[in-house]
Design a protein around this motif. Structure first.
Motif, mmCIF file in Angstrom:
data_model
loop_
_atom_site.group_PDB
_atom_site.id
_atom_site.type_symbol
_atom_site.label_atom_id
_atom_site.label_comp_id
_atom_site.label_asym_id
_atom_site.label_seq_id
_atom_site.Cartn_x
_atom_site.Cartn_y
_atom_site.Cartn_z
ATOM 1 N N GLY A 176 0.829 -1.204 0.000
ATOM 2 C CA GLY A 176 0.000 0.000 0.000
ATOM 3 C C GLY A 176 0.863 1.254 0.000
ATOM 4 O O GLY A 176 2.052 1.206 -0.286
ATOM 5 N N ARG A 177 0.229 2.393 0.311
ATOM 6 C CA ARG A 177 0.963 3.655 0.230
ATOM 7 C C ARG A 177 1.121 4.350 1.568
ATOM 8 O O ARG A 177 1.812 5.351 1.671
ATOM 9 C CB ARG A 177 0.270 4.589 -0.751
ATOM 10 C CG ARG A 177 -1.127 5.030 -0.336
ATOM 11 C CD ARG A 177 -1.732 5.924 -1.405
ATOM 12 N NE ARG A 177 -1.801 5.239 -2.688
ATOM 13 C CZ ARG A 177 -2.060 5.842 -3.846
ATOM 14 N NH1 ARG A 177 -2.258 7.149 -3.868
ATOM 15 N NH2 ARG A 177 -2.134 5.151 -4.947
ATOM 16 N N GLU A 213 6.693 6.168 4.714
ATOM 17 C CA GLU A 213 5.846 5.916 3.547
ATOM 18 C C GLU A 213 6.736 5.352 2.444
ATOM 19 O O GLU A 213 7.916 5.717 2.362
ATOM 20 C CB GLU A 213 5.231 7.229 3.035
ATOM 21 C CG GLU A 213 4.115 7.767 3.890
ATOM 22 C CD GLU A 213 3.535 9.033 3.272
ATOM 23 O OE1 GLU A 213 3.277 9.051 2.039
ATOM 24 O OE2 GLU A 213 3.370 10.011 4.018
ATOM 25 N N PRO A 214 6.188 4.521 1.561
ATOM 26 C CA PRO A 214 7.029 3.965 0.487
ATOM 27 C C PRO A 214 7.697 5.036 -0.364
ATOM 28 O O PRO A 214 8.763 4.814 -0.915
ATOM 29 C CB PRO A 214 6.036 3.148 -0.348
ATOM 30 C CG PRO A 214 4.960 2.780 0.600
ATOM 31 C CD PRO A 214 4.841 3.936 1.555
#
Ligand code: FAD
Ligand code: SF4
Lengths: 324, 219
Positions: B62-63, B82-83
């Motif tokens: 996910g993000r 966060e990515p």
């Protein structure tokens, strides 16, 4: 940078499943992060292919060499078999970018990196390549744009290794969910704008993954030379590059950074014929024929002089001669 | 490279947020025999309505912000990221390691150079999440490593810094260069440091400093 969904694939089928669902592939992310930071690209989702073991490493097999899509430029430039038989490719990899970039930049990402055209890279210009109405380079600042094969988009292909792959008759191997994948000649991989390569620079489909680059078995008498000319010796892309490769019977001369794809200097090739040995005179004549078919833009005819110098030097180097 | 599936440092939860169907999934997965990574179906993520699915060989993150463990300068550091965050950003703003500098943020200047499993890389063009499972060493770790004492002294003795902003990256890169090639020639030093820019232009002193420890005089 816009947020994106992230997934990490541990094998090829995991990656393909993600691509089928609209994820974009990411290897080391060097070009992608640049695009994301500039907001030139804003994908909703990325799948990391960086951990897929089958895409790593360089193998010598069946007389040829298979370079995994995740092999780095550094590995490619240092590989003994590539240095020996495909010298121009090793040099092109070893001279690209900086040591810190070469340590992570993958060959798959290198041939798929997007162009450096400053209008394309700036989110302020919605040019043809981004689906917009016009090419800003035509009326604008085009010193660093293409002089061959250009129009209606005028980018130069940024990859250092691409011209060598074309010169050596390399093949690009892919996997895809529908048909399992294919093997594409490097010469057919890159697309000119006039052949549909406006919004993209190669024939890959959205759900297709490059797995490896195959170099054919080396033949007796094979030799090659690589020359690149740069404004700065580091941290920038070359202005012009040239690979001159002799396969025992004929020369292939491929130019880099002057056309939207690697560009065969056919004028030089036909002049050389079957001449295996290169004298300064032959090199000079071949170089003079390198501008056949050139279409310089308003500011960039100077690049043809660099092309000439690169062809001459690459030929002499390939034949083990001194260059000035 | 280590297998992240077994690291246990990334959360395994998977909610698939792109629109898709189970049928498409099965069609795509015909080749997946032998894949080992079956994910726990813990539903966290942005899209609560999304169909949750387990895809062999794919870990869907996910993000949103997620806790990961990064190995930095020999220590395991758990941090929520966060990515989309770069390694440089996480090092500087979340782990308090401000020795790595942000200058160009596009991979050209080398001021953010760190070691990743011993190789020098630019941390501005790497996602922090991609560093999970790898050893990161920043200038703080390089400076603490006794093998670099003579190198760092040489930078002082040669008065190699003017404003000094580029120096952390250059010291990290020099340390890696000496690992790769313990006795580089003057030309190899110049080539080896070609990914680092010094805007004050103290290159000659920098090259001299590295050259002075290159002849076996590192420690
Ligand atoms: C300062 C600097 C200087 C540079 N100088 C040069 C230079 O002189 N010469 C040169 O050639 N390059 C140069 N580069 C570019 C660099 O070599 C590329 O950005 C790098 O090789 C990209 O590899 P990557 O693994 O990071 O790709 P990524 O950024 O992960 O991917 C790039 C693109 O390729 C796609 N992709 C990646 N792998 C695959 C795959 N296996 N199958 C299908 N698609 C894939 C991605 O979707 C993305 O669109 C430079 C870069 C920087 C930052
Ligand atoms: S050359 Fe291509 S990428 Fe650059 S402005 Fe023109 S259309 Fe856009």
């Amino acid at each position: 940078m816009k947020a994106f969904d992230y997934a990490i694939a541990s094998n090829e089928s995991g990656a393909l499943a993600a691509l089928e669902r609209g994820y974009r592939p990411k290897a080391s992310g060097i070009d992608l992060l640049d695009l994301l930071k500039e907001r030139t690209a804003a994908p909703d989702s990325l799948v990391s292919i960086a951990d897929i073991a089958t895409l790593k490493g360089i193998r010598e097999e069946d007389g040829g060499i298979a370079i995994g899509a995740l092999a780095t430029l550094e590995e490619t430039g240092a590989h003994a078999g590539i240095r020996k038989h495909f010298h121009a490719l090793a040099e092109a990899a070893a001279e690209a970018a900086t040591p810190q970039i070469r340590a992570r930049a993958t060959v798959g990402g290198n041939i798929c990196q997007r162009p450096r055209c400053w209008y394309f890279r700036s989110a302020d210009f919605n040019c043809l390549k981004k689906g917009g109405p016009t090419c800003y380079a035509v009326e604008g600042e085009n010193s660093f744009h293409a002089v061959f094969g250009n129009g209606p988009c005028h980018i130069t292909h940024p990859s250092n290794i691409a011209p060598a792959l074309v010169a050596f008759g390399a093949e690009i191997v892919t996997v895809a969910p529908e048909d399992g994948g294919r093997t594409i000649r490097a010469a057919d991989f890159f697309m000119l704008p006039e052949d549909g390569g406006i919004m993209k620079e190669n024939v890959l489909k959205k759900d297709e993954l490059v797995t490896e680059i195959r170099l054919p078995a080396a033949v007796a008498g094979q030799k090659s030379g690589y020359v690149e000319l740069r404004e700065k010796q580091s941290f920038d892309w070359p202005l012009v590059s040239c690979v001159a490769a002799f396969n025992g019977t004929k020369w292939t001369i491929v130019l880099g950074h002057v056309a939207p794809t690697p560009w065969r200097a056919k004028g030089s090739e036909s002049l050389l014929g079957k001449a295996a040995a290169i004298t300064p005179e032959i090199a000079e004549k071949a170089a003079a024929a390198s501008d056949r078919g050139a279409k310089p833009m308003s500011q960039n005819a100077w690049r043809l002089k660099l092309v000439r110098a690169a062809v001459r030097r690459a030929l002499l180097l390939a034949d083990g001669k001194e260059i000035d | 490279m280590k297998d992240r599936e077994n690291e246990g440092t990334l959360p395994g939860p998977a909610v698939f947020t792109a629109p898709h169907s189970r049928r498409l999934f099965l069609k795509g997965m015909g080749l997946a025999a032998g894949a080992t990574a079956i994910l726990p179906t813990v539903a966290v993520g942005q899209n609560a309505d999304a169909e949750t699915e387990e895809i062999p060989g794919l870990k869907i993150l996910g993000r949103g912000e997620q806790k990961v463990t990064l190995k930095v300068n020999g220590a395991s550091r758990t941090v929520a990221i966060e990515p989309r965050e770069t390694l440089l950003n996480v090092l500087r703003t979340k782990l308090g390691l401000t020795g790595s500098k942000e200058v160009c943020d596009r991979g050209t200047c080398g001021c953010c150079t760190v070691l990743l499993d011993g190789a020098s890389i630019v941390s501005c063009l790497m996602l922090a999440i991609d560093a999970v499972g790898h050893e990161v060493t920043t200038i703080e770790g390089v400076a603490d490593d006794p093998k670099n004492a003579a190198l760092i002294d040489a930078f002082c003795e040669h008065d190699a810094a003017q404003c000094g902003y580029c120096i952390p990256g250059i010291v990290v890169r020099s340390s890696a260069l000496l690992d790769e090639n313990p006795a580089p020639t003057a030309e190899e030093i110049r080539q080896g440091l070609s990914g680092n820019i010094c805007r004050c232009g103290t290159y000659t002193k920098i090259f001299d400093a590295v050259g002075s420890v290159s002849k076996g005089g590192r420690t």
